[in-house]
Design an enzyme around this catalytic site. Structure first.
Site, PDB file in Angstrom:
ATOM      1  N   GLU A  30      -4.670   1.577  -9.422  1.00 34.40           N
ATOM      2  CA  GLU A  30      -3.493   2.398  -9.137  1.00 34.40           C
ATOM      3  C   GLU A  30      -3.822   3.889  -9.190  1.00 34.40           C
ATOM      4  OE1 GLU A  30      -0.709   1.619  -7.907  1.00 34.40           O
ATOM      5  OE2 GLU A  30      -0.899  -0.545  -8.029  1.00 34.40           O
ATOM      6  N   TYR A  85       5.660   6.193 -11.114  1.00 33.92           N
ATOM      7  CA  TYR A  85       5.249   5.106 -10.222  1.00 33.92           C
ATOM      8  C   TYR A  85       4.143   4.264 -10.855  1.00 33.92           C
ATOM      9  CZ  TYR A  85       2.532   2.514  -6.943  1.00 33.92           C
ATOM     10  OH  TYR A  85       1.831   1.499  -6.367  1.00 33.92           O
ATOM     11  N   ASP A 140       5.856   2.519  -3.602  1.00 32.00           N
ATOM     12  CA  ASP A 140       4.819   3.373  -3.029  1.00 32.00           C
ATOM     13  C   ASP A 140       5.164   3.681  -1.580  1.00 32.00           C
ATOM     14  OD1 ASP A 140       4.269   1.048  -1.624  1.00 32.00           O
ATOM     15  OD2 ASP A 140       2.114   1.061  -2.061  1.00 32.00           O
TER      16      ASP A 140
END
Length: 370
Positions: free
Chosen positions: A46, A129, A147
């Site tokens: 990520e 996020y 995303d």
């Protein structure tokens, strides 16, 4: 605008999950169906995928795993080693935060990533996020993961007219309305895969989409126009000078940039100030005013260009060869030619090195021929 009759169904999470079970992408960091999810791999991927494509991140991810197979190995590694492996991936603050986060996980959590969004958010380099993605994918915690791929899918499902990036809160709220309580990690990855493989920016394969009948933009026929985009601001161009200094043995002069700020901690051939007011047409003597040492400078033909997120950069390159015994100025160091490629050189400075070496190659060939 389409009527309710034109969109007879609501997005069904179970339909998406069934599609995902059949068509899920195989990614280096993704656990196979039935396998235990490794939070370290999820976190590492990520961070790498921020501002980077899956295709670009894949090789870096595999190299990182070879050098740092777990969070403990990454935490004890020298930062310079981390930066070297990151070189070329861009947005170098991510690498510094990656290292700091690994150390924080070891110090605060005994080497185990926390599972809650709140605890994840407290770690260096982990934003809303990323915290949601790790909580959902690594620990199957209910979390809204949005995303760029998810934003595109949801903006089309609901035909959201607000332009990006202002539409982001609205898209996150809409995603929350369709996210199921079961399999939140799979749902997050399924929506990402849908955007990456079916609901693509151009020519989406709508007939193959499990949510085709629920998509308002599809019903209207203008799906490719979503998400709406605000007009881009003009990107300014800054200019500067890079100084390529070699010794007769081929060693080059480099230095490390300050630890904070743009390209922090990365290796560079010395450069001057980058500014919109720098005149690259100025005489060599003026361009050499910020040079790291006195030398017989010559300007190489052309300029090196590079585009950052908020500005473009044009660099003139001045080159010089200095005596073998020349000491490196304070804050700089000599690096052997064979070792330069192993330095933590970001893309812009690899361009400078390539530009300088390309200029030197013909001269070196003539010397050998004689």
């Amino acid at each position: 605008m389409a009527t309710a009759a034109e969109t007879p169904t609501a997005p069904d999470p179970s339909a998406l999950l069934a599609w995902y079970d059949r068509h899920r992408r195989r990614l280096p960091w993704r656990a196979e169906a039935g396998e235990r999810v490794d939070p370290y791999r999820v976190w590492l991927s990520e961070i790498m995928l921020q501002q980077t494509t899956v295709k670009a991140a894949g090789p870096y991810f595999l190299r990182f795993l070879q050098h740092f197979p777990d969070v403990a190995a990454l935490a004890v590694a020298p930062l310079d080693e981390v930066l070297k492996l990151w070189a070329g991936l861009g947005y170098y603050s991510r690498a510094r935060n990656l290292h700091a986060c690994a150390q924080a996980v070891m110090e605060r959590h005994g080497g185990a990533f926390p599972s809650s969004e709140a605890a994840l958010l407290a770690l260096p380099g982990v934003g809303p996020y990323t915290a949601a993605a790790i909580a959902a994918i690594a620990f199957d915690r209910p979390a809204v993961v949005v995303d760029g791929n998810v934003e595109r899918v949801v903006s089309r499902l609901f035909a959201v007219e607000a332009a990006m990036p202002g539409a982001k809160p609205r898209l996150k709220a809409l995603t929350a309305t369709i996210a199921p309580a079961e399999r939140p990690g799979d749902f997050a990855q399924a929506t990402m895969d849908l955007g990456a493989t079916i609901c693509t920016p151009r020519k989406p394969a709508c007939p193959l989409c499990p949510w085709d009948d629920a998509c308002l933009a599809r019903a209207r026929g203008d799906q490719e126009t979503f998400p709406r985009k605000a007009a881009k601001a003009d990107r300014p161009t800054r200019r500067g000078v890079a100084y390529w200094v070699e010794r007769p043995d081929g060693a080059a002069l480099v230095r490390s940039r300050p630890p904070k700020g743009l390209l922090g901690g990365m290796t560079e051939p010395p450069t001057g100030v980058w500014s919109e007011t720098v005149d690259l047409a100025a005489p060599v003597a003026r361009l050499a005013q910020e040079a790291p040492l006195p030398a017989d400078w010559r300007r190489l033909p052309g300029v090196v260009t590079h585009v950052f997120s908020h500005f473009a950069l044009d660099l003139a390159v001045l080159a010089a060869v200095v005596p073998q015994a020349t000491p490196a100025p304070a804050g700089a160091r000599w690096v052997a030619r064979r070792d330069l490629d192993c330095e933590a050189l970001p893309s812009v400075f690899r361009k400078v090195v390539a530009h300088a070496r390309a200029d030197a190659a013909p001269a070196r060939s003539k010397s050998i021929a004689r």
